[in-house]
Design an enzyme around this catalytic site. Structure first.
Site, PDB file in Angstrom:
ATOM      1  N   ASN A   7      26.398  25.244  -2.190  1.00  0.00           N
ATOM      2  CA  ASN A   7      26.281  25.764  -0.849  1.00  0.00           C
ATOM      3  C   ASN A   7      25.386  27.091  -2.147  1.00  0.00           C
ATOM      4  O   ASN A   7      26.483  28.004  -2.848  1.00  0.00           O
ATOM      5  CB  ASN A   7      28.284  26.424  -0.879  1.00  0.00           C
ATOM      6  CG  ASN A   7      28.050  27.177  -0.185  1.00  0.00           C
ATOM      7  OD1 ASN A   7      27.144  28.294  -0.209  1.00  0.00           O
ATOM      8  ND2 ASN A   7      29.462  27.512   0.260  1.00  0.00           N
ATOM      9  N   ARG A  88      24.238  24.746   2.785  1.00  0.00           N
ATOM     10  CA  ARG A  88      24.213  25.919   3.595  1.00  0.00           C
ATOM     11  C   ARG A  88      23.277  27.023   3.693  1.00  0.00           C
ATOM     12  O   ARG A  88      22.345  27.041   2.559  1.00  0.00           O
ATOM     13  CB  ARG A  88      26.090  26.758   3.200  1.00  0.00           C
ATOM     14  CG  ARG A  88      26.532  28.021   3.463  1.00  0.00           C
ATOM     15  CD  ARG A  88      27.120  28.594   2.714  1.00  0.00           C
ATOM     16  NE  ARG A  88      26.902  29.707   3.358  1.00  0.00           N
ATOM     17  CZ  ARG A  88      28.082  31.201   2.611  1.00  0.00           C
ATOM     18  NH1 ARG A  88      28.702  29.894   1.492  1.00  0.00           N
ATOM     19  NH2 ARG A  88      28.617  32.698   3.833  1.00  0.00           N
ATOM     20  N   HIS A 176      28.884  34.127   7.712  1.00  0.00           N
ATOM     21  CA  HIS A 176      30.160  33.547   7.722  1.00  0.00           C
ATOM     22  C   HIS A 176      30.739  31.925   8.498  1.00  0.00           C
ATOM     23  O   HIS A 176      31.885  32.336   9.536  1.00  0.00           O
ATOM     24  CB  HIS A 176      31.357  34.069   7.343  1.00  0.00           C
ATOM     25  CG  HIS A 176      31.335  34.795   6.241  1.00  0.00           C
ATOM     26  ND1 HIS A 176      31.480  36.139   6.071  1.00  0.00           N
ATOM     27  CD2 HIS A 176      31.173  34.435   4.838  1.00  0.00           C
ATOM     28  CE1 HIS A 176      31.656  36.471   4.841  1.00  0.00           C
ATOM     29  NE2 HIS A 176      31.316  35.599   4.004  1.00  0.00           N
ATOM     30  N   GLY A 206      36.890  37.974   1.404  1.00  0.00           N
ATOM     31  CA  GLY A 206      36.271  37.302   0.244  1.00  0.00           C
ATOM     32  C   GLY A 206      35.463  38.799  -0.749  1.00  0.00           C
ATOM     33  O   GLY A 206      35.924  39.879   0.032  1.00  0.00           O
TER      34      GLY A 206
HETATM   35  P1  ADP Z   1      33.694  34.835  -1.876  1.00  0.00           P
HETATM   36  O1  ADP Z   1      33.071  35.868  -1.301  1.00  0.00           O
HETATM   37  O2  ADP Z   1      32.428  35.434  -3.493  1.00  0.00           O
HETATM   38  O3  ADP Z   1      33.668  33.430  -1.979  1.00  0.00           O
HETATM   39  P2  ADP Z   1      36.302  35.154  -2.707  1.00  0.00           P
HETATM   40  O4  ADP Z   1      36.229  34.534  -1.469  1.00  0.00           O
HETATM   41  O5  ADP Z   1      36.475  34.224  -3.953  1.00  0.00           O
HETATM   42  O6  ADP Z   1      34.662  35.401  -3.328  1.00  0.00           O
HETATM   43  O7  ADP Z   1      37.372  35.918  -2.675  1.00  0.00           O
HETATM   44  C1  ADP Z   1      37.034  37.042  -3.842  1.00  0.00           C
HETATM   45  C2  ADP Z   1      37.598  38.308  -3.587  1.00  0.00           C
HETATM   46  O8  ADP Z   1      38.532  37.502  -3.987  1.00  0.00           O
HETATM   47  C3  ADP Z   1      37.889  39.237  -4.502  1.00  0.00           C
HETATM   48  O9  ADP Z   1      37.601  40.561  -4.461  1.00  0.00           O
HETATM   49  C4  ADP Z   1      38.743  39.471  -5.214  1.00  0.00           C
HETATM   50  O10 ADP Z   1      39.553  39.893  -5.705  1.00  0.00           O
HETATM   51  C5  ADP Z   1      39.982  38.271  -4.993  1.00  0.00           C
HETATM   52  N1  ADP Z   1      41.419  37.885  -4.792  1.00  0.00           N
HETATM   53  C6  ADP Z   1      40.880  36.972  -5.346  1.00  0.00           C
HETATM   54  N2  ADP Z   1      42.669  36.934  -6.305  1.00  0.00           N
HETATM   55  C7  ADP Z   1      43.467  37.088  -5.656  1.00  0.00           C
HETATM   56  C8  ADP Z   1      45.039  38.005  -5.196  1.00  0.00           C
HETATM   57  N3  ADP Z   1      45.721  37.212  -5.956  1.00  0.00           N
HETATM   58  N4  ADP Z   1      45.211  38.945  -5.204  1.00  0.00           N
HETATM   59  C9  ADP Z   1      44.104  40.162  -4.301  1.00  0.00           C
HETATM   60  N5  ADP Z   1      43.254  39.579  -4.712  1.00  0.00           N
HETATM   61  C10 ADP Z   1      43.016  38.279  -4.984  1.00  0.00           C
END
Ligand code: ADP
Length: 616
Positions: A7, A88, A176, A206
């Site tokens: 991915n 992906r 997505h 995310g």
């Molecule tokens: P990606 O789309 O890159 O896979 P993720 O699904 O890992 O991203 O999401 C990243 C986002 O999730 C970031 O904005 C991060 O701040 C938020 N995030 C992760 N843990 C927390 C938390 N405990 N509280 C609030 N936001 C969070």
């Protein structure tokens, strides 16, 4: 079957190894991220969901180098041979919409879609090319982020722009898809209900973020559009803006189009509003009184709420809101902000449950209050697992011997009405019983002597045949063209699924009644149990059927199989469909096992699997 999944994103490379023969099929998870000054971090986990996550620094400069490093990392942990590799791929354009075996031709097609996903497709292509060099004899399969949205109807994917642009493929595609599909199936498993019975809004929040309206198993709308820029506020992407703004910026600030695009992708969203793309930092600042951060959170939540409201309306109902992605899974306060305004739809969050969510594996806790009509579910998105399942399914299908060609008779149904006894009496007089005019092929029904007028806000049909016997609910079946004559919008539905259908007036010889129940009947095949066994089909399956001849021949996708004792095998299509295929009254159709069938199959099959105990 051991499957490696790549991915590759614009700034990180995730990979996983799945052993499809064991219950918790993920046996290795890895991610290279944070490329900086010639180094990056490798996060990894050996074993299933409950195994500890570890990390270490690796001397790698770029994603390309990370791609080449994957086999070394895997062999260090004892993984050397794979039966297949799944990739992906962000954008499959108009033509790639099911898992596809990668060859030189497919790589070219994916490359041709790069302009539509410039930040993502190049990384995917690099992973595919490198992996083909590393494992030339292993089947490699591309799974497209756009594929699940292939079922979005034209009214939702069409931009109201000049035809010449639309002809160039400028339309909404959505992304997505693998995540939304997984979430839909996971929710169905949690609720022990077939996904085809549920109206779900999947919120993938995310760094990139999108919503998807999953209506009875199929994506019918999603917030990302032609590119992953449209829709919600994201970490660094703006989401929806007024397109008039672009020319304003070019004209008034002298910005070039590429610069505007770069700013909208990389320097907008939470980052632009609050100085950080990371919601954790934004929430912290907001709690300390930073008004920019407070505004950012409000803008973010408001946009999600607007889309949820829109999608509830688009589906004509809502059973579940599901949250996934880093923000959806982890930010209880963001979930609360988003859900709070939906009290009017009967949604009540349970604060304690919402705040105590801590996902460690594939669980999908419900966080609504006991009296909430709408369920709220939080779950991890398992895109890689879903990709591995798609790859497994495709390869299993390939091993099957070529299917036999089956033919079914096809009959054209004119518009008609099934009436309840109460409606019969209102329209034809108290105590009136429908009189049989003639038998139909399906012996459970017959054409009645009675006809009714069907009257809509724009037009009407005078002599619509009534079919007996009476049913519990009145149902009127028309073609799509008929709905424009009547001036109403009706859904395409299987018989009996009347929730949210529009109202029309029916007039008989003794009175009239306003009733809902107007549908465009989903094309279907009545099938005897013996034929179903012979053709390897079951009730609720979907197939494609080729009908018509020569240049008028068409393939009718998503044809529902209805199996019942007493049925004579026969396909029913409406007059629009018959006209499109140049069919007068009757013909023969050829059943085809193709991608659409595969898609429906996988939804049904996975749902059954997920309803069992396969996934922990
Ligand atoms: P990606 O789309 O890159 O896979 P993720 O699904 O890992 O991203 O999401 C990243 C986002 O999730 C970031 O904005 C991060 O701040 C938020 N995030 C992760 N843990 C927390 C938390 N405990 N509280 C609030 N936001 C969070």
């Amino acid at each position: 079957m051991k499957i490696l999944v790549y991915n590759a994103g614009s700034s990180s490379l995730k990979f996983g190894v799945f052993d499809m023969n064991i219950e918790d099929s993920r046996v290795f998870k890895g991610e290279f991220e944070g490329f900086h000054d010639g180094a990056c971090t490798l996060h990894y986990r050996m074993g299933g969901e409950q195994a500890p996550s570890l990390k270490r620094t690796e001397c790698l400069n770029t994603i390309d180098e990370a791609i080449m490093r994957v086999p070394h990392v895997l062999s260090e942990f004892g993984f050397a041979d794979f039966d297949a590799v799944g990739h992906r791929v962000a954008h499959g354009g108009q033509h790639l919409h099911s898992p596809t075996l990668i060859d030189a031709q497919v790589l070219k097609q994916i490359e041709a879609c790069t302009a539509l996903a410039p930040m993502h497709n190049p990384a995917n292509l690099k992973a595919m090319t490198a992996s083909r060099e590393l494992w030339p004899d292993v089947p490699q399969v591309a799974v497209f982020d756009t594929a699940f949205h292939h079922t979005i109807p034209d009214r939702a994917y069409t931009y109201a722009i000049p035809k010449a642009w639309r002809d160039k493929g400028v339309r909404r595609y959505g992304f997505h898809g693998t995540s939304h599909k997984y979430v839909g199936l996971r929710v169905a498993r949690e609720l022990k209900s077939p996904v085809t019975e549920l109206q779900i809004i999947s919120c993938h929040l995310g760094n990139g973020a999108s919503l998807c309206a999953i209506n009875r198993g199929f994506s019918i709308d999603t917030s990302m559009g032609m590119t992953p820029l449209e829709g919600l506020v994201m970490g660094t992407r703006s989401g929806d803006v007024d397109p008039g703004m672009l020319t304003y910026l070019a004209r008034e600030l002298g910005l070039g189009m590429e610069e505007i695009e770069r700013q909208l992708y990389a320097n907008s969203g939470l980052k632009a509003l609050a100085g950080s793309h990371d919601l954790r930092a934004v929430e912290q600042k907001a709690a300390e009184g930073d008004s920019d951060a407070q505004l950012a959170i409000n803008v973010y939540a408001y946009r999600v709420r607007k889309y949820i409201g829109a999608y509830a309306a688009a589906m004509g109902g809502l059973d579940v809101i599901a949250f996934t992605g880093g923000i959806g899974e982890n930010s209880a306060s963001m979930r609360r902000r988003i859900c709070d305004k939906f009290e009017f739809l009967g949604l009540h969050l349970d604060d304690d449950k919402n705040q105590s969510v801590k996902l460690t594996g594939f669980e999908a806790p419900q966080v609504q209050g006991f009296d909430s009509r709408i369920k709220v579910i939080v779950t991890q998105t398992c895109e890689q697992l879903m990709i591995a399942q798609e790859v497994n399914h495709l390869l299993a299908q390939r091993e099957q011997v070529a299917p036999k060609k089956w033919h079914v008779p096809v009959a054209v149904s004119a518009r008609h009405a099934h009436l309840s006894q109460q409606t019969v009496e209102t329209l034809f007089g108290k105590g009136h019983q429908l009189k049989k005019l003639r038998d139909l092929t399906q012996t459970e029904g017959w054409a009645a002597e009675e006809t009714v007028s069907v009257i809509g806000p724009k037009g009407s049909f005078k002599t619509v045949r009534v079919l007996g016997p009476t049913r519990e609910h009145t149902q009127i079946e028309v073609s799509k063209t008929d709905t424009f004559t009547l001036g109403v919008e009706a859904p395409v539905r299987p018989s009996g699924k009347l929730q949210g259908t529009p109202k029309v007036k029916l007039r008989g010889t003794a009175g009239e009644i306003e009733t809902n129940g107007l549908i465009i009947a989903a094309r279907h095949i009545h099938m005897s149990p013996a034929d179903a066994v012979r053709m390897g089909l079951k009730d609720g399956d979907y197939v494609d059927v080729k009908v018509g001849q020569g240049d008028r021949g068409v393939s009718l996708a998503n044809t529902l199989i209805r199996v019942k004792e007493g049925y004579t095998t026969e396909m029913h299509i409406d007059t629009d469909e018959a006209n499109a295929a140049g069919i007068a009254i009757q013909t023969q159709g050829e059943l085809v096992t193709n991608e659409t069938r595969g898609e429906a199959d996988i939804l049904g099959r996975k749902n059954m699997e997920l309803n069992g105990s396969k996934v922990a």
